[in-house]
Design a protein around this motif. Sequence first.
Motif, PDB file in Angstrom:
ATOM      1  N   VAL A  67       1.727 -14.461   5.515  1.00 16.22           N
ATOM      2  CA  VAL A  67       2.293 -13.111   5.607  1.00 16.22           C
ATOM      3  C   VAL A  67       1.241 -12.136   6.146  1.00 16.22           C
ATOM      4  CG1 VAL A  67       3.421 -11.230   4.349  1.00 16.22           C
ATOM      5  CG2 VAL A  67       3.811 -13.590   3.631  1.00 16.22           C
ATOM      6  N   MET A  68       1.647 -11.394   7.151  1.00 14.13           N
ATOM      7  CA  MET A  68       0.764 -10.384   7.747  1.00 14.13           C
ATOM      8  C   MET A  68       1.535  -9.069   7.834  1.00 14.13           C
ATOM      9  SD  MET A  68      -0.827 -10.703  11.556  1.00 14.13           S
ATOM     10  CE  MET A  68      -0.727  -9.320  12.677  1.00 14.13           C
ATOM     11  N   SER A  69       0.822  -7.952   7.794  1.00 13.76           N
ATOM     12  CA  SER A  69       1.504  -6.665   7.942  1.00 13.76           C
ATOM     13  C   SER A  69       0.664  -5.704   8.760  1.00 13.76           C
ATOM     14  CB  SER A  69       1.790  -6.031   6.571  1.00 13.76           C
ATOM     15  OG  SER A  69       2.558  -4.852   6.724  1.00 13.76           O
ATOM     16  N   PHE A  70       1.341  -4.875   9.506  1.00 15.48           N
ATOM     17  CA  PHE A  70       0.751  -3.675  10.080  1.00 15.48           C
ATOM     18  C   PHE A  70       0.918  -2.551   9.076  1.00 15.48           C
ATOM     19  CE2 PHE A  70       2.076  -5.853  13.972  1.00 15.48           C
ATOM     20  CZ  PHE A  70       1.032  -5.584  14.844  1.00 15.48           C
ATOM     21  N   SER A  71       0.062  -1.533   9.176  1.00 15.80           N
ATOM     22  CA  SER A  71       0.306  -0.284   8.452  1.00 15.80           C
ATOM     23  C   SER A  71      -0.364   0.859   9.192  1.00 15.80           C
ATOM     24  CB  SER A  71      -0.249  -0.351   7.027  1.00 15.80           C
ATOM     25  OG  SER A  71       0.003   0.897   6.375  1.00 15.80           O
ATOM     26  N   GLY A  72       0.298   2.007   9.201  1.00 18.32           N
ATOM     27  CA  GLY A  72      -0.328   3.215   9.726  1.00 18.32           C
ATOM     28  C   GLY A  72      -1.301   3.821   8.721  1.00 18.32           C
ATOM     29  N   PHE A  73      -1.224   3.392   7.460  1.00 19.61           N
ATOM     30  CA  PHE A  73      -2.209   3.799   6.449  1.00 19.61           C
ATOM     31  C   PHE A  73      -3.467   2.949   6.630  1.00 19.61           C
ATOM     32  CE2 PHE A  73       1.820   4.775   4.293  1.00 19.61           C
ATOM     33  CZ  PHE A  73       1.573   6.058   3.820  1.00 19.61           C
ATOM     34  N   THR A  74      -4.602   3.478   6.233  1.00 26.62           N
ATOM     35  CA  THR A  74      -5.809   2.657   6.185  1.00 26.62           C
ATOM     36  C   THR A  74      -5.798   1.865   4.872  1.00 26.62           C
ATOM     37  OG1 THR A  74      -7.085   4.336   5.040  1.00 26.62           O
ATOM     38  CG2 THR A  74      -7.134   4.374   7.474  1.00 26.62           C
ATOM     39  N   LEU A  75      -6.610   0.826   4.825  1.00 22.79           N
ATOM     40  CA  LEU A  75      -6.693   0.027   3.597  1.00 22.79           C
ATOM     41  C   LEU A  75      -7.114   0.913   2.424  1.00 22.79           C
ATOM     42  CD1 LEU A  75      -6.569  -2.647   2.117  1.00 22.79           C
ATOM     43  CD2 LEU A  75      -8.893  -3.147   2.946  1.00 22.79           C
ATOM     44  N   ILE A  88      -3.341  -5.358   9.418  1.00 21.13           N
ATOM     45  CA  ILE A  88      -3.872  -4.539  10.513  1.00 21.13           C
ATOM     46  C   ILE A  88      -3.625  -3.110  10.102  1.00 21.13           C
ATOM     47  CG2 ILE A  88      -3.786  -3.998  12.975  1.00 21.13           C
ATOM     48  CD1 ILE A  88      -4.267  -6.941  12.500  1.00 21.13           C
ATOM     49  N   ASP A  89      -4.669  -2.348   9.859  1.00 25.62           N
ATOM     50  CA  ASP A  89      -4.461  -1.006   9.310  1.00 25.62           C
ATOM     51  C   ASP A  89      -4.854   0.096  10.281  1.00 25.62           C
ATOM     52  OD1 ASP A  89      -7.228  -0.943   9.253  1.00 25.62           O
ATOM     53  OD2 ASP A  89      -7.350  -0.209   7.209  1.00 25.62           O
ATOM     54  N   GLY A  90      -4.346   1.280   9.978  1.00 26.94           N
ATOM     55  CA  GLY A  90      -4.667   2.485  10.731  1.00 26.94           C
ATOM     56  C   GLY A  90      -3.573   2.847  11.726  1.00 26.94           C
ATOM     57  N   PRO A  91      -3.407   4.151  11.953  1.00 27.33           N
ATOM     58  CA  PRO A  91      -2.371   4.593  12.880  1.00 27.33           C
ATOM     59  C   PRO A  91      -2.744   4.302  14.331  1.00 27.33           C
ATOM     60  CG  PRO A  91      -3.684   6.451  12.173  1.00 27.33           C
ATOM     61  CD  PRO A  91      -4.182   5.272  11.389  1.00 27.33           C
ATOM     62  N   PHE A  92      -1.757   4.303  15.197  1.00 29.55           N
ATOM     63  CA  PHE A  92      -2.028   4.189  16.625  1.00 29.55           C
ATOM     64  C   PHE A  92      -2.530   5.539  17.125  1.00 29.55           C
ATOM     65  CE2 PHE A  92      -0.616   4.722  21.043  1.00 29.55           C
ATOM     66  CZ  PHE A  92      -1.337   3.699  21.618  1.00 29.55           C
ATOM     67  N   VAL A  93      -3.697   5.551  17.761  1.00 26.19           N
ATOM     68  CA  VAL A  93      -4.269   6.786  18.313  1.00 26.19           C
ATOM     69  C   VAL A  93      -4.338   6.610  19.828  1.00 26.19           C
ATOM     70  CG1 VAL A  93      -6.247   8.350  18.325  1.00 26.19           C
ATOM     71  CG2 VAL A  93      -5.609   7.156  16.196  1.00 26.19           C
ATOM     72  N   GLU A  94      -3.529   7.397  20.511  1.00 23.00           N
ATOM     73  CA  GLU A  94      -3.362   7.187  21.953  1.00 23.00           C
ATOM     74  C   GLU A  94      -4.687   7.264  22.707  1.00 23.00           C
ATOM     75  OE1 GLU A  94      -0.512   9.907  23.631  1.00 23.00           O
ATOM     76  OE2 GLU A  94       0.330   8.315  24.870  1.00 23.00           O
ATOM     77  N   SER A  95      -5.563   8.188  22.293  1.00 19.51           N
ATOM     78  CA  SER A  95      -6.832   8.342  23.022  1.00 19.51           C
ATOM     79  C   SER A  95      -7.764   7.156  22.788  1.00 19.51           C
ATOM     80  CB  SER A  95      -7.536   9.635  22.587  1.00 19.51           C
ATOM     81  OG  SER A  95      -7.801   9.578  21.189  1.00 19.51           O
ATOM     82  N   GLN A 149      -8.156   0.863  14.645  1.00 11.77           N
ATOM     83  CA  GLN A 149      -7.479  -0.077  13.740  1.00 11.77           C
ATOM     84  C   GLN A 149      -8.412  -1.237  13.391  1.00 11.77           C
ATOM     85  OE1 GLN A 149      -4.152  -0.615  16.433  1.00 11.77           O
ATOM     86  NE2 GLN A 149      -2.836   0.610  15.118  1.00 11.77           N
ATOM     87  N   ARG A 150      -8.195  -1.799  12.239  1.00 12.41           N
ATOM     88  CA  ARG A 150      -9.039  -2.891  11.756  1.00 12.41           C
ATOM     89  C   ARG A 150      -8.179  -4.090  11.368  1.00 12.41           C
ATOM     90  NH1 ARG A 150     -12.114  -0.680  14.043  1.00 12.41           N
ATOM     91  NH2 ARG A 150     -13.822   0.680  13.432  1.00 12.41           N
ATOM     92  N   VAL A 151      -8.736  -5.286  11.612  1.00 10.25           N
ATOM     93  CA  VAL A 151      -8.083  -6.525  11.177  1.00 10.25           C
ATOM     94  C   VAL A 151      -8.732  -6.930   9.857  1.00 10.25           C
ATOM     95  CG1 VAL A 151      -7.560  -8.923  11.753  1.00 10.25           C
ATOM     96  CG2 VAL A 151      -7.786  -7.236  13.583  1.00 10.25           C
ATOM     97  N   HIS A 152      -7.989  -6.913   8.776  1.00  5.51           N
ATOM     98  CA  HIS A 152      -8.505  -7.333   7.467  1.00  5.51           C
ATOM     99  C   HIS A 152      -7.961  -8.720   7.177  1.00  5.51           C
ATOM    100  CE1 HIS A 152      -9.948  -3.274   6.505  1.00  5.51           C
ATOM    101  NE2 HIS A 152      -8.847  -2.875   7.117  1.00  5.51           N
ATOM    102  N   ILE A 153      -8.852  -9.704   7.133  1.00  8.04           N
ATOM    103  CA  ILE A 153      -8.412 -11.073   6.860  1.00  8.04           C
ATOM    104  C   ILE A 153      -8.693 -11.355   5.391  1.00  8.04           C
ATOM    105  CG2 ILE A 153      -8.730 -13.500   7.475  1.00  8.04           C
ATOM    106  CD1 ILE A 153      -9.526 -12.542  10.258  1.00  8.04           C
ATOM    107  N   PHE A 154      -7.624 -11.330   4.583  1.00 10.65           N
ATOM    108  CA  PHE A 154      -7.778 -11.544   3.134  1.00 10.65           C
ATOM    109  C   PHE A 154      -7.820 -13.028   2.799  1.00 10.65           C
ATOM    110  CE2 PHE A 154      -5.226  -7.429   3.137  1.00 10.65           C
ATOM    111  CZ  PHE A 154      -6.342  -6.641   2.974  1.00 10.65           C
ATOM    112  N   ASN A 155      -7.216 -13.846   3.655  1.00 14.65           N
ATOM    113  CA  ASN A 155      -7.209 -15.301   3.424  1.00 14.65           C
ATOM    114  C   ASN A 155      -8.174 -15.954   4.415  1.00 14.65           C
ATOM    115  OD1 ASN A 155      -6.714 -18.015   3.394  1.00 14.65           O
ATOM    116  ND2 ASN A 155      -4.493 -17.842   3.319  1.00 14.65           N
ATOM    117  N   PRO A 156      -9.281 -16.501   3.941  1.00 15.39           N
ATOM    118  CA  PRO A 156     -10.302 -17.042   4.842  1.00 15.39           C
ATOM    119  C   PRO A 156      -9.772 -18.137   5.772  1.00 15.39           C
ATOM    120  CG  PRO A 156     -11.029 -17.143   2.542  1.00 15.39           C
ATOM    121  CD  PRO A 156      -9.624 -16.624   2.533  1.00 15.39           C
TER     122      PRO A 156
END
Length: 207
Positions: free
Chosen positions: A110-118, A141-148, A163-170
């Motif tokens: 299971v993976m999710s995007f979010s516009g919120f940060t972790l 994958i966290d953080g909003p899309f920032v066009e610039s 945006q950051r990729v957080h890998i919780f499962n090694p």
Amino acid sequence: MTNQTANPSSLNIPPGYLNIMGYVDESQVNGPGCRAVVWVQGCLRECPGCFNPASWSFETNQLVTVDELADKILSNPRNEGVTFSGGEPFWQAIALTQLAKKLKAAGLNVMSFSGFTLGELRAENAPAGAQELLEQLDILIDGPFVESLAINSPHSPVSSRNQRVHIFNPAFKDKISWASDQIEIHIFKDGSRLITGFQGQMNLSEG
Ligand code: SF4
């Protein structure tokens, strides 16, 4: 960014249901491997350049039960996992947690995007059920899309540099197989087409 203090979790979605914008099986550009994608309906951010402005409204679009959606995803043996996109998945965190638990029990990731940060998702004023959903995720994958800060590259797994990729499962450490410049086109039996890519967009056109 608009008002993030409003709490659309309290909107009238019956318990055990999700309000979704769309769904596809067997995507290979929305996370590792072959996976289902669930685009939830509703987001408050109104990011300039958002790929899915049709997902902003919190009006009812498609109401589906968690059980129906789990059965649908599991009925396709090519789906190795699921990605939650949107819209903002964490405004429907309680029902997505129920869905994630059913899918994980059947061996899917299971993976999710979010516009919120972790950090925001771990804070006290996070959307209801955020911590429980985080506990189910293999990748966030966290953080909003920032066009610039947009990036469209075969070497980037995110579509905006903040945006950051957080890998919780090694187990997924070496499985960043997707890139922000990829798209795919799904053509359905009724002739309609769905164009999607790791930027998270979902463009549906009628056949
Ligand atoms: S880019 Fe994502 S977080 Fe931003 S408005 Fe669109 S759906 Fe919401």
